[in-house]
Design an enzyme around this catalytic site. Sequence first.
Site, mmCIF file in Angstrom:
data_model
loop_
_atom_site.group_PDB
_atom_site.id
_atom_site.type_symbol
_atom_site.label_atom_id
_atom_site.label_comp_id
_atom_site.label_asym_id
_atom_site.label_seq_id
_atom_site.Cartn_x
_atom_site.Cartn_y
_atom_site.Cartn_z
ATOM 1 N N HIS A 251 -9.751 2.190 0.009
ATOM 2 C CA HIS A 251 -9.729 1.162 0.984
ATOM 3 C C HIS A 251 -10.830 1.234 2.025
ATOM 4 C CE1 HIS A 251 -7.917 -2.292 3.541
ATOM 5 N NE2 HIS A 251 -6.786 -2.172 2.494
ATOM 6 N N HIS B 203 0.895 -1.108 -0.077
ATOM 7 C CA HIS B 203 0.105 0.075 0.011
ATOM 8 C C HIS B 203 0.822 1.152 -0.057
ATOM 9 C CE1 HIS B 203 -3.594 -2.526 0.115
ATOM 10 N NE2 HIS B 203 -3.587 -2.505 1.222
ATOM 11 N N GLU C 204 -11.453 -3.614 -3.086
ATOM 12 C CA GLU C 204 -10.457 -2.678 -3.572
ATOM 13 C C GLU C 204 -10.167 -2.837 -5.003
ATOM 14 O OE1 GLU C 204 -7.064 -3.229 -0.948
ATOM 15 O OE2 GLU C 204 -8.599 -4.151 0.201
HETATM 16 C C1 GLA Z 1 -5.396 -5.124 2.039
HETATM 17 C C2 GLA Z 1 -4.341 -6.348 1.916
HETATM 18 C C3 GLA Z 1 -4.731 -6.834 3.100
HETATM 19 C C4 GLA Z 1 -4.360 -6.340 4.518
HETATM 20 C C5 GLA Z 1 -5.224 -5.042 4.385
HETATM 21 C C6 GLA Z 1 -4.934 -4.215 5.320
HETATM 22 O O1 GLA Z 1 -6.627 -5.368 2.001
HETATM 23 O O2 GLA Z 1 -4.751 -7.097 0.949
HETATM 24 O O3 GLA Z 1 -3.802 -8.237 3.354
HETATM 25 O O4 GLA Z 1 -3.117 -5.774 4.377
HETATM 26 O O5 GLA Z 1 -5.040 -4.293 3.218
HETATM 27 O O6 GLA Z 1 -4.859 -4.589 6.676
#
Ligand code: GLA
Length: 347
Positions: free
Chosen positions: A177, A103, A314
Site C-alpha cells: 500500500h 484491509h 495496489e
Molecule cells: C485503499 C482503499 C481506499 C482507502 C485506502 C486507505 O486504497 O481502496 O478506499 O481505504 O485504501 O485509505
Amino acid sequence: MKRESFGTVQGSPVELFTLTNAHSLEVRCTNYGGIILSLRVPDKRGRPDDVVLGFDNLDGYLQKQPYFGAIIGRYANRIAEARFTLDGKQYSLAANDGLNSLHGGDRGFDKVVWKAEHLENPNGVGVIFTYLSKDGEEGYPGNLNVKVTYTLSDQNELIVDYEAITDKATPLNLTQHTYFNLAGEGRGDILGHELTLNADRFTPVDKTLIPTGELRSVKNTPMDFTKPTVIGARIHENDEQLELALGYDHNFVINRAGPDLVFAARVREPGTGRVLEVSTTEPGVQFYSGNFLDGTNTGKHGHVYQKRFGFCLETQHFPDSPNHPDFPSTILKPEEDYRSRTIYKFK
Ligand code: GLA
C-alpha cells in the site's frame, strides 16, 4: 545493506533496513507492517528525492494513518458486510469501513511485527519478512505462514515476492500500500502525473465501494487509461463511478493471457521525468488517487498530506472475491502454495 534499531512496538523490537543499489536507488523499510519508509530515486538530472509518503519515525506509523507503505493482508481491499462463507461455514470479520471489512480488519498485516532476515543474491539485496497469522486471527480460518520478500536490483527494480501456506482453507489477498508521488513526497498533488493502465475493463462499485460483479469496459469513460493520460484530466467529470469513490479508487482488470508477470501500469511525472512501471502476476490493480488524504496526517519533514498528494497502485485480486464466485478465486487451500510477484521499476 544496513540494519539498525527503529524502536519497539508493544515490547517487540522493530528494525530499520536500508537497501541501496548501484544506481543510487535507496529503499528503507521496517519489519513493523513491512512498511516501506522511503524510496529515494534520482530524477532526469540525477537528483534523488524520496517518492513515497510516510513519517520521519516509528511513532508516526503507530497513529491513525491510511496504511502508508504497508503490506496488506490477510485480505487486501474490501469484503462486503464483513462476512463470507467458506465450505458451508460463515465467518465474520471486523467491520472497519462502514459495514465492510477493509484491509484485513482492525489489526491487519500492516500493524504486526514481522520476523526479518536479510538477503543477498545475484538479483540484488533485500529483506525477507515472515509472519504467522494464527487460526482465527481477525476472524480468518487457518494458521497462515506468510513470507514477503523485498529485493532491490541493480536494474532499479523493487521486487516484491509474496508466498504463503495454510493449514485450513482461507481467503488470501496480499498487496503493498505504498503511496507514491514521483515529484517527491510532500510536493503537491499527483493530478499532473500521467498514467497508463494495461486494463480494458474495471470492476464498477456500489456506494460502499463493493464491486457490483460486473467487469465493465473502460471505453469512452474516465476509467480509460489504456493510453497515457494525465490523472487529473477527467477526475472532476460528472461520472457515477468517480462520484461514488470521490475520485479513482477502483480495481482494474489487468489484460493478460496467462498467469505470468505482465505489465500493469506506468506512471510518468513530467516535471522530474521520473517513471514508475509496475508489473505483476495478479489479476487486478487498485488505482487509488489518494481521495481520503485530508491534511490530518503530517508526514516527513513536516509535510502535510492533503487530498491527492499520493497515489497507490495496489496489485491484488478483485475486492470482495470471497462473495463473488465468478471472480478469480482468492481461496488458498492447505495443499497449495501461494506465490505472487509484483515489480516496481524506476526509470
Ligand atoms: C485503499 C482503499 C481506499 C482507502 C485506502 C486507505 O486504497 O481502496 O478506499 O481505504 O485504501 O485509505
